[in-house]
Design a protein around this motif. Structure first.
Motif, PDB file in Angstrom:
ATOM      1  N   GLY A 100      19.694 -42.748  -1.013  1.00  0.00           N
ATOM      2  CA  GLY A 100      18.835 -43.591  -1.847  1.00  0.00           C
ATOM      3  C   GLY A 100      19.215 -45.061  -1.751  1.00  0.00           C
ATOM      4  N   LYS A 101      20.540 -45.353  -1.803  1.00  0.00           N
ATOM      5  CA  LYS A 101      20.987 -46.740  -1.671  1.00  0.00           C
ATOM      6  C   LYS A 101      20.633 -47.308  -0.301  1.00  0.00           C
ATOM      7  CE  LYS A 101      24.855 -46.497  -4.918  1.00  0.00           C
ATOM      8  NZ  LYS A 101      26.330 -46.624  -5.076  1.00  0.00           N
ATOM      9  N   ARG A 103      18.158 -46.392   1.648  1.00  0.00           N
ATOM     10  CA  ARG A 103      16.717 -46.636   1.684  1.00  0.00           C
ATOM     11  C   ARG A 103      16.364 -47.919   0.934  1.00  0.00           C
ATOM     12  NH1 ARG A 103      15.654 -42.024   0.514  1.00  0.00           N
ATOM     13  NH2 ARG A 103      15.513 -42.166  -1.754  1.00  0.00           N
ATOM     14  N   LEU A 104      17.017 -48.132  -0.232  1.00  0.00           N
ATOM     15  CA  LEU A 104      16.771 -49.359  -0.994  1.00  0.00           C
ATOM     16  C   LEU A 104      17.229 -50.588  -0.222  1.00  0.00           C
ATOM     17  CD1 LEU A 104      15.877 -50.669  -3.657  1.00  0.00           C
ATOM     18  CD2 LEU A 104      18.187 -50.277  -4.531  1.00  0.00           C
ATOM     19  N   ARG A 105      18.417 -50.489   0.424  1.00  0.00           N
ATOM     20  CA  ARG A 105      18.917 -51.624   1.210  1.00  0.00           C
ATOM     21  C   ARG A 105      17.990 -51.927   2.388  1.00  0.00           C
ATOM     22  NH1 ARG A 105      21.472 -51.862  -2.695  1.00  0.00           N
ATOM     23  NH2 ARG A 105      23.724 -52.174  -2.970  1.00  0.00           N
ATOM     24  N   GLN A 107      14.788 -51.409   2.491  1.00  0.00           N
ATOM     25  CA  GLN A 107      13.621 -52.093   1.942  1.00  0.00           C
ATOM     26  C   GLN A 107      13.933 -53.555   1.638  1.00  0.00           C
ATOM     27  OE1 GLN A 107      12.392 -49.833  -1.460  1.00  0.00           O
ATOM     28  NE2 GLN A 107      11.664 -48.071  -0.258  1.00  0.00           N
ATOM     29  N   GLN A 108      15.111 -53.797   1.031  1.00  0.00           N
ATOM     30  CA  GLN A 108      15.490 -55.178   0.728  1.00  0.00           C
ATOM     31  C   GLN A 108      15.661 -55.998   1.998  1.00  0.00           C
ATOM     32  OE1 GLN A 108      19.007 -54.862  -1.673  1.00  0.00           O
ATOM     33  NE2 GLN A 108      17.896 -54.230  -3.515  1.00  0.00           N
TER      34      GLN A 108
END
Length: 226
Positions: A100-101, A103-105, A107-108
């Motif tokens: 999850g982290k 995937r978030l990174r 995206q960022q």
């Protein structure tokens, strides 16, 4: 274990009936011996049964110990399996959080790259506009210099002369104020000195002053007290 008992005839007819109490000493002793023999037989049988019970108990104890050992091994194996299962569950949870982290990174990072590209494009456009404007200004400046170059030189020369005259005026004012504050002494030297500086000159506190506003009328080494 069986024992055979023989009945002896008693001296009294009344003692021959086993259901009645004996009265003679021989019958009483005989009955006592019979009771003791029967008690010994019962005791031996009880001991045999106790020995059998003891053997059975030892066998059951060995079986119990074996079952306890198997149960302990099974519990240890189950504990290890539970620990491995819990460890796998924990690692799966950690991996899920890390995914999850990640995937978030991602995206960022993608959003940051898009912003950087937009800003770079804007900066490039602004830089091109600024460069074209600077080129235009330089072109206009060159044209103006080519057109008004003589007037520019004249203006700069006049400005330099004005600045020089102002500085000389300020210098003369300062020297006059120094002359008013400190006493002067006139010194006259006959002939020409070796350094080429001769004639009368003024001093203040044994420091030689230049003639007028010309600083070259006095050598630098003579601008100190004698």
């Amino acid at each position: 274990m069986t024992t055979a008992t023989t009945t002896k005839p008693s001296y009294y007819a009344i003692c021959e009936n086993s259901n009645l109490a004996s009265f003679c000493q021989v019958c009483v002793n005989y009955r006592v011996c019979c009771l003791i023999a029967e008690t010994d037989v019962c005791l031996v049988r009880s001991l045999i049964r106790l020995d059998d019970y003891n053997s059975d108990l030892r066998l059951l104890k060995s079986k119990r110990d074996a079952l306890y050992s198997r149960l302990a091994q099974a519990l240890v194996a189950k504990g290890k399996a539970d620990d491995q299962h819990n460890w796998r569950d924990l690692q799966n949870e950690k991996l899920a959080r890390l995914r999850g982290k990640l995937r978030l990174r991602k995206q960022q990072v993608s959003q940051g790259k898009a912003k950087i590209e937009n800003k770079s494009h804007d900066q490039k456009v602004k830089y091109e506009l600024l460069e074209s404007a600077m080129n235009l200004v330089e072109k206009i400046r060159t044209q103006q210099i080519e057109k008004y170059y003589p007037n520019l030189i004249c203006t700069q020369s006049l400005g330099l002369m004005a600045i020089t005259s102002k500085r000389l005026h300020k210098q003369s004012v300062i020297i006059k104020q120094i002359f008013k504050l400190f006493p002067q002494r006139r010194v006259h030297i006959d002939g020409e000195r070796k350094d080429g500086y001769g004639g009368p000159y003024a001093t203040i506190c044994n420091a030689r002053l230049p003639r007028g506003l010309d600083p070259h009328s006095v050598p630098p080494k003579n601008l100190a007290p004698h």
